[in-house]
Design an enzyme around this catalytic site. Structure first.
Site, PDB file in Angstrom:
ATOM      1  N   ASP A  75       0.830  -1.207   0.000  1.00 40.22           N
ATOM      2  CA  ASP A  75       0.000   0.000   0.000  1.00 40.22           C
ATOM      3  C   ASP A  75       0.866   1.259   0.000  1.00 40.22           C
ATOM      4  O   ASP A  75       2.014   1.224   0.443  1.00 40.22           O
ATOM      5  CB  ASP A  75      -0.857   0.069   1.273  1.00 40.22           C
ATOM      6  CG  ASP A  75      -1.795  -1.100   1.400  1.00 40.22           C
ATOM      7  OD1 ASP A  75      -2.181  -1.661   0.368  1.00 40.22           O
ATOM      8  OD2 ASP A  75      -2.117  -1.443   2.551  1.00 40.22           O
TER       9      ASP A  75
HETATM   10  N1  URA Z   1      -1.196  -5.949   3.923  1.00 39.48           N
HETATM   11  C1  URA Z   1      -1.641  -4.690   3.948  1.00 39.48           C
HETATM   12  O1  URA Z   1      -2.633  -4.398   4.598  1.00 39.48           O
HETATM   13  N2  URA Z   1      -0.955  -3.768   3.276  1.00 39.48           N
HETATM   14  C2  URA Z   1       0.155  -4.028   2.558  1.00 39.48           C
HETATM   15  O2  URA Z   1       0.732  -3.127   1.963  1.00 39.48           O
HETATM   16  C3  URA Z   1       0.606  -5.348   2.541  1.00 39.48           C
HETATM   17  C4  URA Z   1      -0.092  -6.304   3.226  1.00 39.48           C
END
Ligand code: URA
Length: 244
Positions: free
Chosen positions: A102
């Site tokens: 993310d």
């Molecule tokens: N899980 C998440 O919530 N975000 C990420 O970036 C990777 C795994």
């Protein structure tokens, strides 16, 4: 010289099996000639077309990036935000991220131009472990963490069992640091898992992927994977005996 189906898969057009189908269906030409057998070997000088479109042959490259927060894991961003590609100003190959983190998540992200490698590493079937450290709001109890270990029901299905370790808690601030290892890659999975048990994630970092760590890198830096690391990753994916 490489096998034609391998070159097509490397170019990210299709999996190796799909590439074999495309060849058998007569959709592939080498130097203008339709090839329908699977054994043919080609070099980087041969012109290969799939459905009439020329594929670019590049040397495969593999990098381990320490993605900082505030960077998108895509090649382009329609909102003009900084992308992981901006962190590779000196790399000419058309690399892209293997899976994603993310915008607000930092940590270990592999980058490559090898489509077949990317497919293998991200395919849930191969169960490659990814370890995250999450700072969460609230201090989860052992029972709460057991729920994550067993699996929780998210809107897109039940999560598979996870390994969860309580690292520390700060009673004054009302926060905790938890390590969690999963091998799936559902969208925003770790954030949604903690949300589900009532402890929203404030900060998230991917610390490890299989045997790889961020050791030696600062946020924003990358290094090439060694040939041995690439081999080990492929071996993990190929025989499913992950994470040794
Ligand atoms: N899980 C998440 O919530 N975000 C990420 O970036 C990777 C795994």
């Amino acid at each position: 010289m490489e096998r034609l189906q391998k070159v097509i898969a490397h170019a990210g057009i299709a999996s190796r099996r799909k590439a074999e189908e495309l060849i058998k269906q007569g959709k592939v030409t080498v130097n203008g000639k339709v090839i329908t057998e699977l054994g043919v070997k080609v070099s980087s000088k041969d012109k290969i077309e799939v459905n009439g479109i020329k594929i670019e042959q590049e040397e495969p490259v593999y990098y381990l990036l320490y993605k900082p927060r505030g960077v998108v894991s895509t090649v382009n961003d329609d909102k003009n935000r900084k992308t992981v590609i901006d962190l590779f100003p000196n790399v000419e190959s058309r690399i892209y991220p293997v899976g994603r983190l993310d915008y607000d998540t930092s940590g270990l992200l592999l980058m490559t131009n090898d489509g077949e490698f990317a497919n293998l590493i991200t395919h849930p079937k191969y169960q490659i472990d990814k370890t995250y450290v999450a700072k969460v709001k609230g201090i989860p109890t052992r029972e709460d963490l057991k729920k994550l270990q067993r699996g929780v029901k998210l809107e897109d299905g039940l999560t598979e069992p996870a390994q969860v370790k309580f690292l520390s808690g700060d009673r004054k601030k009302g926060t905790a640091i938890i390590e969690i290892t999963i091998h799936e890659g559902k969208n925003r999975q770790v954030r949604r898992m903690f949300e589900h048990i009532g402890y929203p994630v404030m900060k998230l970092k991917r610390e490890r992927l299989a045997f790889l760590t961020l050791q030696g890198l600062n946020a924003g830096e990358h290094r090439p994977l060694t040939p041995h690391e690439i081999k080990r990753l492929l071996a993990l994916a190929n025989n499913g005996s992950a994470n040794l």
